[in-house]
Design an enzyme around this catalytic site. Structure first.
Site, mmCIF file in Angstrom:
data_model
loop_
_atom_site.group_PDB
_atom_site.id
_atom_site.type_symbol
_atom_site.label_atom_id
_atom_site.label_comp_id
_atom_site.label_asym_id
_atom_site.label_seq_id
_atom_site.Cartn_x
_atom_site.Cartn_y
_atom_site.Cartn_z
ATOM 1 N N ARG A 293 0.871 -1.038 0.018
ATOM 2 C CA ARG A 293 -0.051 0.150 0.018
ATOM 3 C C ARG A 293 0.789 1.271 0.127
ATOM 4 O O ARG A 293 0.407 2.328 -0.696
ATOM 5 C CB ARG A 293 -0.999 0.084 1.111
ATOM 6 C CG ARG A 293 -2.051 -1.118 1.014
ATOM 7 C CD ARG A 293 -2.785 -1.344 2.406
ATOM 8 N NE ARG A 293 -3.774 -2.196 1.976
ATOM 9 C CZ ARG A 293 -4.318 -3.036 2.775
ATOM 10 N NH1 ARG A 293 -4.345 -3.159 3.997
ATOM 11 N NH2 ARG A 293 -5.404 -3.964 2.541
ATOM 12 N N TYR A 437 -6.206 -1.430 -6.979
ATOM 13 C CA TYR A 437 -5.498 -2.597 -6.406
ATOM 14 C C TYR A 437 -4.664 -2.361 -5.078
ATOM 15 O O TYR A 437 -4.729 -1.402 -4.620
ATOM 16 C CB TYR A 437 -4.484 -3.382 -7.323
ATOM 17 C CG TYR A 437 -3.168 -2.537 -7.962
ATOM 18 C CD1 TYR A 437 -2.599 -1.564 -7.283
ATOM 19 C CD2 TYR A 437 -2.511 -2.892 -8.818
ATOM 20 C CE1 TYR A 437 -1.548 -1.130 -7.675
ATOM 21 C CE2 TYR A 437 -1.431 -2.580 -9.330
ATOM 22 C CZ TYR A 437 -0.866 -1.384 -8.731
ATOM 23 O OH TYR A 437 0.152 -0.811 -9.035
ATOM 24 N N GLU A 438 -4.641 -3.484 -4.380
ATOM 25 C CA GLU A 438 -3.945 -3.459 -3.019
ATOM 26 C C GLU A 438 -5.059 -3.029 -1.876
ATOM 27 O O GLU A 438 -4.533 -2.262 -1.024
ATOM 28 C CB GLU A 438 -2.756 -2.402 -2.853
ATOM 29 C CG GLU A 438 -1.450 -3.008 -3.732
ATOM 30 C CD GLU A 438 -1.114 -4.232 -3.660
ATOM 31 O OE1 GLU A 438 -1.716 -4.870 -2.646
ATOM 32 O OE2 GLU A 438 -0.508 -4.839 -4.565
ATOM 33 N N GLY A 439 -6.229 -3.172 -2.159
ATOM 34 C CA GLY A 439 -7.462 -2.609 -1.495
ATOM 35 C C GLY A 439 -7.924 -1.487 -2.073
ATOM 36 O O GLY A 439 -7.054 -0.624 -2.060
ATOM 37 N N GLN A 444 -9.865 1.555 1.916
ATOM 38 C CA GLN A 444 -8.619 2.314 2.616
ATOM 39 C C GLN A 444 -9.467 3.343 3.390
ATOM 40 O O GLN A 444 -9.084 3.648 4.558
ATOM 41 C CB GLN A 444 -7.627 2.821 1.762
ATOM 42 C CG GLN A 444 -6.933 1.853 0.582
ATOM 43 C CD GLN A 444 -6.251 0.725 1.516
ATOM 44 O OE1 GLN A 444 -5.608 1.281 2.393
ATOM 45 N NE2 GLN A 444 -6.105 -0.286 1.048
#
Length: 591
Positions: A293, A437-439, A444
């Site tokens: 992240r 991506y990555e959440g 977030q």
């Protein structure tokens, strides 16, 4: 594609605003300004000379699946070999694993330039760093000896295998199985998708970090374990053996990042080894997930920078229409579009986001180094609190702004930005994945408000406000800093009141966090960047007559940020308080 590493801007942030070398030395890290400059200048040369020319090639040719192997675009393999030969993968890895032992702060600067020059190629390297750190933090000493030197050197690359076809962010639903074998290893069976760099021809081996369930695992996230599963088996002495049961069934046909292989992987009784404890895999993987992240934020910074470089070059060269009379060039039929006020608005917005993000992200990288190396427990604890609180902001706010910047870059180009010749549309396509991506950025935002602010009664958030407000108070009596001081103090009060109200409302309204989270995260993002732009302006003003044209440019951008962009916080404050019933009214979507 032309790319100029922003070395002077990096040096301004690292040395003049953050005084990174002194901060690191105070934490026991043996590094000085000249060493930092030498490393980033060398990396910048590699990025501009080797990687940037391959960016368009990767977009045009993409990746091909040939049998069980992904063939990367022309030139990618040679560039990777040069990257490894230059020792670049090992720069910020531990010395005991063959690394250079440089701080994460320097690594972040390198990663920014890599992302600017060739984001598709860079993805083959970025997850390797995350795999290295995850194994270093959680694996047994035997597994560390087996894998870490090769990951540090770049001889092997790494991946993060979380997502499955039936579940994305909701990892509690994953079904990949890990069955114990008689020799202490496990047999991994299942499918993973959206796996960046899951298969390629760049390195000798690929080290997959895979989340899976053992046969007796409890349901949900409490039953997830972490396994290291190499593409080719690895003997205890580190020797590479036969092909493991890991196969790429397909590569995704994506909007952008065509040179990066995003794979559907099939694990067919693949040999794997447990990393950490059974059923504690998600906690272990969070080392890599949080690093990814932060890495997404750095990647977004790099994309923002190159979008601005393209737009600025075009705006200086494009002669079209007459500028306002005071800006016109005499005896000329048209003027450069950079003299149009609206074009300058777009260019300065890009510069505000890139410069402010660089200040913020390099400061966060310093916190990573302080958390790891400081001999003072209170410093380590504070660094951990700030990283926990602000990682969602680094990922979401910076990536959203990068998309905004890439879109503005296309707009500056006009019709030329919508065709492939100038590269502006590729930058937009490549950037658009970052908020996903990555959440996703909605995830977030929820994480920030619910888990990082409300869950601890605002303890960590109060530390942030105290840091910013404490700094603002030091500006009292300095008239030239009044613009910055008043705005920081006023916004701090508004946000503090908002947090109190949201905490109270959320007790009786289970939709409150979801309704307000995105606006709240953006509000915090604007606030944090305002703090760092104020520090940058302060740095310049204290130089007095010693300030150069470069310094005066940084001051002008800081003033633009406070004058043109920070007022967006007024609408965010209103929206964060909006009635959840308006959003959740079924009548609004029942059509």
């Amino acid at each position: 594609m032309n790319y100029t590493p922003p070395i002077r801007e990096m040096q301004f942030v690292l040395h003049e605003v953050l005084d990174a070398a002194a901060t690191l030395q105070g934490a026991g890290v043996d590094v000085d300004r000249d060493t930092i400059d030498g490393v980033i200048e060398g990396a910048g040369d590699f990025c501009a000379r080797i990687l940037a020319p391959l960016n368009t090639v990767g977009d045009r040719d993409g990746c091909r699946l040939v049998g069980d192997t992904v063939v990367t675009p022309p030139g990618f393999k040679k560039a990777y070999d040069q990257y490894v030969a230059g020792g670049w993968p090992a720069v910020d890895c531990d010395v005991e694993h063959g690394g250079g032992g440089m701080p994460s702060t320097v690594g972040s600067a390198i990663k920014e330039m890599l992302a600017s020059a060739n984001p598709s190629w860079t993805l083959y390297t970025s997850l390797s760093a995350g795999a290295y750190r995850c194994l270093n933090a959680n694996a047994s000493e035997e597994l560390k000896r087996r894998y870490l030197p090769q990951l540090a050197s770049g001889q092997w690359t790494g991946t993060m295998c979380l997502t499955e076809p039936h579940c994305g962010t909701d990892l509690g639903l994953l079904t990949t199985r890990a069955v114990p074998a008689d020799d202490g290893s496990y047999r991994i069976k299942g499918a993973k998708m959206f796996i960046t760099s899951g298969e390629h021809d760049l390195a000798e081996n690929i080290v997959h970090l895979v989340l899976a369930r053992t046969p007796d695992a409890p349901k949900g996230t409490r039953g997830i374990s972490l396994f290291v599963v190499p593409k080719r088996t690895v003997d205890p002495d580190g020797a590479v053996g036969n092909r493991n049961g890991v196969f790429c069934d397909s590569i995704e046909n994506k909007m952008g990042l065509h040179g990066s292989a995003t794979c559907v992987l099939r694990f067919d009784n693949a040999v794997g080894h447990l990393v950490g404890e059974v059923n504690k895999g998600l906690a272990a993987m969070f080392v890599m997930m949080n690093g990814a992240r932060l890495g997404t934020g750095v990647q977004a910074l790099g994309m923002n920078e190159v979008a601005n470089q393209k737009a600025l070059t075009y705006a200086r060269e494009r002669i079209q229409s007459r500028a306002p009379e005071s800006m016109r060039t005499p005896n000329q039929a048209a003027d450069p579009i950079i003299d149009q006020p609206d074009v300058r608005r777009m260019l300065l917005t890009q510069k505000s986001w890139s410069g402010g993000s660089r200040l913020f992200l390099y400061w966060l990288a310093l916190q990573v180094d302080l958390r790891k190396s400081s001999p003072d427990p209170s410093v380590r604890e504070y660094a951990e609190d700030m990283l926990s609180l602000l990682t969602p902001v680094a990922k979401a706010f910076v990536s959203d702004r990068a998309v905004d910047s890439a879109s503005l870059g296309m707009q500056v180009h006009g019709g030329a930005g919508y065709i492939a010749d100038y590269g502006a549309e590729q930058t937009f396509r490549d950037t658009r994945i970052l908020p996903i991506y990555e959440g996703t950025n909605g995830v977030q935002s929820h994480d920030l408000l619910q888990r990082k602010v409300l869950s601890d009664g605002g303890r960590r958030f109060k530390q942030l406000v105290e840091m910013v407000s404490g700094y603002a108070q030091t500006l009292d009596g300095r008239q030239e800093m009044d613009l910055f001081r008043v705005a920081l103090i006023t916004l701090a009060g508004e946000i503090d009141t908002l947090v109190t109200d949201l905490a109270r409302w959320a007790q009786d309204d289970d939709c409150r966090v979801g309704t307000s989270a995105v606006d709240f995260l953006n509000l915090v993002g604007y606030y944090v960047l305002a703090y760092f732009w104020a520090r940058a302006a302060d740095t310049v003003l204290q130089l007095g007559d010693q300030a150069t044209d470069f310094h005066r440019q940084q001051l002008a951008i800081a003033r633009f940020y406070f004058d043109k962009l920070l007022p967006d916080t007024f609408s965010l404050l209103v929206r964060a308080r909006s009635d959840t019933r308006i959003l959740m009214d079924d009548a609004a979507i029942a059509f």
